[in-house]
Design a protein around this motif. Structure first.
Motif, PDB file in Angstrom:
ATOM      1  N   UNK A 630       0.849  -1.191   0.000  1.00 15.80           N
ATOM      2  CA  UNK A 630       0.000   0.000   0.000  1.00 15.80           C
ATOM      3  C   UNK A 630       0.884   1.240   0.000  1.00 15.80           C
ATOM      4  N   UNK A 631       0.328   2.344  -0.493  1.00 17.97           N
ATOM      5  CA  UNK A 631       1.000   3.639  -0.435  1.00 17.97           C
ATOM      6  C   UNK A 631       0.053   4.672   0.150  1.00 17.97           C
ATOM      7  N   UNK A 632       0.612   5.578   0.955  1.00 21.05           N
ATOM      8  CA  UNK A 632      -0.145   6.682   1.537  1.00 21.05           C
ATOM      9  C   UNK A 632       0.691   7.952   1.433  1.00 21.05           C
ATOM     10  N   UNK A 633       0.042   9.057   1.132  1.00 23.07           N
ATOM     11  CA  UNK A 633       0.702  10.360   1.139  1.00 23.07           C
ATOM     12  C   UNK A 633       0.388  11.051   2.459  1.00 23.07           C
ATOM     13  N   UNK A 634       1.442  11.497   3.149  1.00 23.51           N
ATOM     14  CA  UNK A 634       1.273  12.298   4.358  1.00 23.51           C
ATOM     15  C   UNK A 634       2.247  13.468   4.251  1.00 23.51           C
ATOM     16  N   UNK A 635       1.718  14.670   4.118  1.00 22.13           N
ATOM     17  CA  UNK A 635       2.567  15.843   3.970  1.00 22.13           C
ATOM     18  C   UNK A 635       3.408  15.758   2.718  1.00 22.13           C
ATOM     19  N   UNK A 636       4.718  15.867   2.887  1.00 17.35           N
ATOM     20  CA  UNK A 636       5.649  15.844   1.757  1.00 17.35           C
ATOM     21  C   UNK A 636       6.297  14.494   1.561  1.00 17.35           C
ATOM     22  N   UNK A 637       5.690  13.450   2.118  1.00 18.40           N
ATOM     23  CA  UNK A 637       6.309  12.131   2.037  1.00 18.40           C
ATOM     24  C   UNK A 637       5.312  11.083   1.545  1.00 18.40           C
ATOM     25  N   UNK A 638       5.869  10.068   0.906  1.00 16.80           N
ATOM     26  CA  UNK A 638       5.113   8.886   0.530  1.00 16.80           C
ATOM     27  C   UNK A 638       5.485   7.770   1.499  1.00 16.80           C
ATOM     28  N   UNK A 639       4.480   7.203   2.152  1.00 15.32           N
ATOM     29  CA  UNK A 639       4.682   6.062   3.036  1.00 15.32           C
ATOM     30  C   UNK A 639       4.278   4.801   2.281  1.00 15.32           C
ATOM     31  N   UNK A 640       5.124   3.800   2.345  1.00  9.84           N
ATOM     32  CA  UNK A 640       4.894   2.551   1.614  1.00  9.84           C
ATOM     33  C   UNK A 640       4.916   1.393   2.611  1.00  9.84           C
ATOM     34  N   UNK A 641       3.833   0.628   2.640  1.00  5.42           N
ATOM     35  CA  UNK A 641       3.777  -0.555   3.493  1.00  5.42           C
ATOM     36  C   UNK A 641       4.337  -1.742   2.734  1.00  5.42           C
ATOM     37  N   UNK A 642       5.441  -2.306   3.250  1.00 10.26           N
ATOM     38  CA  UNK A 642       6.011  -3.518   2.689  1.00 10.26           C
ATOM     39  C   UNK A 642       5.562  -4.726   3.489  1.00 10.26           C
ATOM     40  N   UNK A 643       6.309  -5.810   3.379  1.00 11.73           N
ATOM     41  CA  UNK A 643       5.936  -7.036   4.090  1.00 11.73           C
ATOM     42  C   UNK A 643       6.134  -6.902   5.594  1.00 11.73           C
ATOM     43  N   UNK A 644       7.203  -6.245   6.020  1.00 11.00           N
ATOM     44  CA  UNK A 644       7.442  -6.078   7.447  1.00 11.00           C
ATOM     45  C   UNK A 644       8.037  -4.734   7.785  1.00 11.00           C
ATOM     46  N   UNK A 645       7.940  -3.791   6.853  1.00  8.45           N
ATOM     47  CA  UNK A 645       8.582  -2.493   7.017  1.00  8.45           C
ATOM     48  C   UNK A 645       7.714  -1.401   6.426  1.00  8.45           C
TER      49      UNK A 645
END
Length: 662
Positions: A630-645
C-alpha cells in the motif's frame, strides 16, 4: 417486516465478489436477456421451518463423502473482497487532530465518498496503524518510530489483519483470522458404528477486536469477539461498522467410505443422511464467543434463528451474516445481527443503501457438478438477486426492496445506487447458439420490489468485462477485453432509456477506472499486442468530455510489470494536490526481478501523462527484498507498506528518507 427481521437484514453488508465472464465488442443484435423481475427475501416463520429448509436441501445433496466437495461447496475457499475521499475529521477521542484527509494526507481508496472500507494500513495524518505478527502497531508520523503496540487476542492469529479507523473517536476495529487447526478424527453416532467421522469443513475463525488508539503510546483493547466463519469485508459510516461473515455449517461431521467398494459408499451415504436428519440449528448457524483475556465467557449463536432469511432461489447452505458495531462506545458492542442462508456474493454500499447480490449459480458452481443441472431463471438465463437495505439509521439495517437481473456481476464496482435507483452491469453466459452478452440494467425501488426501468443489452460478444465505473448519476463507463479494449460510455440520465453514447477501441485493457477531474478518466491495466497478448503495466488517460467520442489522450507503460491495483482498488493512490499517481508494482522476467512503487504525473489541465520516479524495494540489484502493498501520502512524504517495514520516501523524488521496522 418485524424489528428482528430488520436487524437480520443487517447481515448483507460487504461480501465478496465472484469474477464473471462478460462479453463485449460492439453493441450487437444479440438475443436480449430476460427482463429483471421481482425477488423477495423470505423470512422463516419459525426456527423449525429454518431447520426443515436446511434439512431438505442438504438431504438432496449429501453423499458418501458429505456435502459436495467439502469446504469449496460452501464457498469457504473464496477470497475476500474485493475509491474516493471519506471522513476528514482526525485525531483521538476528542477529535482534536489538525490534519485533514485529502489536504494533508490520503486515506483508503474507497469506492464511495463517505463510506469507509477496511484496509491493512490506516492513518489520520498523525499516526499510522497496521498489524504485524499478531500485534497492532502504532507509528508516529513525525518521529517515524513505533510508539505503541498491542498483542491482539486470538489463537494462532494471522499477521494480515484489516482495519477500520474512526478518526473522530480514535477507535479501531481490527479484523483478523485464526489459522485453521489440524483436524483429528472423532467418534461417530451409533448409527454409523464402525465408521470414523470427520468435521465436514475446516474450522475457520474470525476475531473482531475494538482498540482505542486515541493515546497512541497506549493502545487499549475494548473487547473482543471470536466468531465461527470467515470474515469477508466490512463498511463503516459515521462510526457504525458492519462486518460481513460467511460460515459453513460448523457442527457437522460426516463419515467416509471405509473401502473403495460401492457397498462402502452406500453405507457411508446412509450414515451421512442420518447425520443430516439428526442435526440441529446449532450445527448449521454461526456462534460467537466474547473473549476476556485468554478465555471466553461462553458460546452463543451469533445470529438468532428468527433473524435469518433466505433468497428466492436456493443459494447454498452457508450463512451470510452481518454484525453491526457502534464505534462510539468504549466497549465492543454488537448492536444488531442478521443472517441469510446463501453462498457468498457481491456487496456494495452507498451512504444510504446497502445492495447485496446473491446467486443460485454460485451454489451450483461450487458443487463441482454435484447438482443435476445449473439453476436457471426465466428464459434459461442465470440470474442474480439484488436486495437493498436502508443504512440511514445506524441502529438498524432494514430491508427495503428486492429484484432479479439476468446474468452475473464482476465485483462491487458493477453496482451503484442513488436516491433509490440501482444501476447494475451484468453478463449473460452463452447458451446454445446465443453468444454471451453484457448488459447495464437500471432498477428503482417501488415498495418492496426492485422494478426494471430500462436497460442496454449487447455491449459485446465473447469478451469479458474488466472494469466498471459509475462517474455520475447520469454516466457509466464499462471496459471489456479480449484482443482490444473497448471503453463504452453510457448515458443513464433517463432511467427508462439508458443508451451507449460512445465507444473507443484500443489495444490492452483497463482493470480499474478512476475519475480525475470533470472530463478525464484514468485507467490502470495491461498493454497488449493486437492479438491480445499482454505486455506490461499500462496507465491510460481518457478524455470523456464528448460522450459520443471518448479518446485516449495519453498513456504510459512499464514493460513486464504488473500492479496489485489491477485487482485491488485499495492499492491505487491518486494525489490530486501534486498530480501524482502511485502504484505498487512488480516486474518478473527471465533475467531480472524488481519490486517497488512506480509513479506517474497527471497533467489534468493539458491532458498529459508522464512517468515519474520509482522506489525500489527489492530485486536483483538490491540487498534486501520486499514487496510494496500500500502507499499513503502524508505531507511531503510517501509512506509505503512492505511485508514487514514501512518505507518513507520524498514525495517529489521518491528518494528514501527512512524506514520503520514493524
Amino acid at each position: 417486516m418485524t424489528p428482528s427481521s430488520g436487524r437480520r437484514t443487517a447481515l448483507l453488508a460487504s461480501l465478496l465478489a465472484v469474477p464473471l465472464a462478460l462479453g463485449a465488442c460492439t453493441p450487437a443484435d444479440v438475443v436480449a436477456p430476460p427482463r429483471a423481475g421481482a425477488a423477495e427475501l423470505t423470512d422463516f416463520t419459525s426456527c423449525e421451518e429454518l431447520l426443515d429448509y436446511v434439512h431438505e436441501h442438504a438431504l438432496e445433496r449429501v453423499g458418501p463423502w458429505g456435502l459436495g466437495t467439502g469446504a469449496g461447496w460452501f464457498g469457504e475457499e473464496m477470497a475476500t473482497e474485493d475509491s474516493g475521499a471519506a471522513d476528514s475529521s482526525v485525531g483521538g477521542g476528542d477529535g482534536a487532530g489538525t490534519a485533514v484527509e485529502g489536504t494533508d494526507f490520503s486515506g483508503t481508496n474507497n469506492q464511495e465518498e463517505g463510506v469507509e472500507e477496511p484496509d491493512v494500513l490506516q492513518t489520520d495524518g498523525e499516526i499510522l496503524v497496521t498489524t504485524r505478527g499478531g500485534r497492532l502497531v502504532v507509528v508516529d508520523v513525525d518521529t517515524r518510530a513505533e510508539v505503541g503496540a498491542l498483542r491482539l487476542p486470538g489463537r494462532d492469529v494471522g499477521s494480515d489483519a484489516e482495519l477500520l479507523l474512526d478518526r473522530t473517536s480514535g477507535q479501531v476495529i481490527v479484523l483478523t483470522r485464526e489459522w485453521p487447526q489440524q483436524v483429528t478424527p472423532m467418534p461417530t453416532p451409533d448409527a454409523a458404528e464402525g465408521l470414523t467421522s470427520f468435521p465436514a469443513f475446516q474450522p475457520t475463525r474470525t476475531v473482531v477486536t475494538l482498540v482505542d488508539v486515541s493515546d497512541p503510546a497506549n493502545p487499549t483493547a475494548g473487547g473482543t469477539l471470536r466468531l465461527e466463519g470467515d470474515y469477508r469485508s466490512a463498511r463503516m459510516q459515521d462510526g457504525t461498522a458492519r462486518v460481513v461473515m460467511v460460515t459453513a455449517p460448523p457442527g457437522l461431521a460426516f463419515v467416509r467410505p471405509r473401502t473403495a467398494s460401492l457397498v462402502a459408499e452406500e453405507e457411508a451415504e446412509r450414515a451421512n443422511r442420518a447425520i443430516v436428519e439428526a442435526s440441529t440449528l446449532d450445527d448449521w448457524l454461526p456462534h460467537l464467543q466474547t473473549v476476556q483475556g485468554t478465555r471466553s465467557d461462553g458460546t452463543r449463536l451469533a445470529v438468532p434463528c428468527e433473524d435469518v432469511a433466505r433468497p428466492p432461489e436456493f443459494s447454498g447452505l452457508t450463512t451470510l451474516s452481518v454484525l453491526t458495531f457502534d464505534l462510539a462506545q468504549d466497549e465492543l458492542e454488537l448492536t444488531s445481527a442478521g443472517g441469510l442462508i446463501a453462498s457468498g456474493s457481491t456487496v456494495y454500499a452507498s451512504t444510504d443503501r446497502l445492495v447485496v447480490a446473491t446467486s443460485a449459480w454460485e451454489a451450483w458452481a461450487l458443487t463441482d457438478g454435484a447438482d443435476a443441472a445449473m439453476p436457471r431463471g426465466a428464459g434459461g438465463a442465470t440470474t442474480t438477486a439484488l436486495h437493498t437495505f436502508d443504512l440511514t439509521d445506524p441502529a438498524s439495517t432494514d430491508h427495503v426492496a428486492s429484484g432479479t437481473v439476468p446474468g452475473r456481476l464482476l465485483n462491487q464496482f458493477s453496482l451503484d445506487e442513488s436516491q433509490g435507483t440501482i444501476r447494475v452491469a451484468t453478463t449473460t453466459d452463452a447458451s446454445g447458439s446465443t453468444p454471451s452478452s453484457s448488459s447495464l440494467v437500471v432498477l428503482a425501488e417501488e415498495g418492496d420490489r426492485l422494478v426494471e426501468q430500462g436497460r442496454v443489452d449487447g455491449l459485446g460478444e465473447t469478451e469479458q468485462i474488466y472494469a466498471v465505473r459509475y462517474l455520475s448519476p447520469d454516466t457509466a463507463a464499462v471496459v471489456t477485453f479480449r484482443q482490444t479494449d473497448p471503453l463504452y460510455l453510457l448515458d443513464t440520465s433517463d432511467p427508462s432509456r439508458p443508451r451507449v453514447t460512445g465507444e473507443l477501441k484500443i489495444p490492452g485493457y483497463s482493470a480499474y477506472l478512476h475519475p480525475v477531474g470533470e472530463d478525464l478518466l484514468l485507467g490502470v491495466g495491461q498493454d497488449a499486442t493486437d492479438d491480445g497478448r499482454t505486455t506490461g503495466l499500462q496507465v491510460s488517460l481518457f478524455d470523456i468530455s464528448d460522450p459520443a467520442a471518448p479518446t485516449q489522450v495519453a498513456k504510459q507503460t512499464w514493460a513486464d510489470h504488473g500492479s496489485g491495483a489491477e485487482y485491488d482498488h485499495r492499492a491505487f493512490t491518486w494525489w490530486p494536490r501534486t498530480g501524482q499517481l502511485f502504484l505498487p508494482a512488480e516486474a518478473w522476467t527471465e533475467t531480472a526481478q524488481w519490486t517497488g512503487v512506480v509513479s506517474a504525473g497527471v497533467d489534468v489541465d493539458a491532458g498529459g501523462l508522464s512517468q515519474g520516479p520509482r522506489l525500489q524495494l527489492g530485486g536483483d540489484t538490491s540487498a534486501a527484498w520486499d514487496h510494496a502493498r500500500r502507499t499513503l501520502v502524508i505531507g511531503d512524504h510517501l509512506w509505503v507498506l512492505g511485508e514487514g517495514t514501512l518505507h518513507v520516501a520524498d514525495l517529489a523524488t521518491l528518494e528514501p528518507v527512512g524506514t520503520v521496522t514493524l
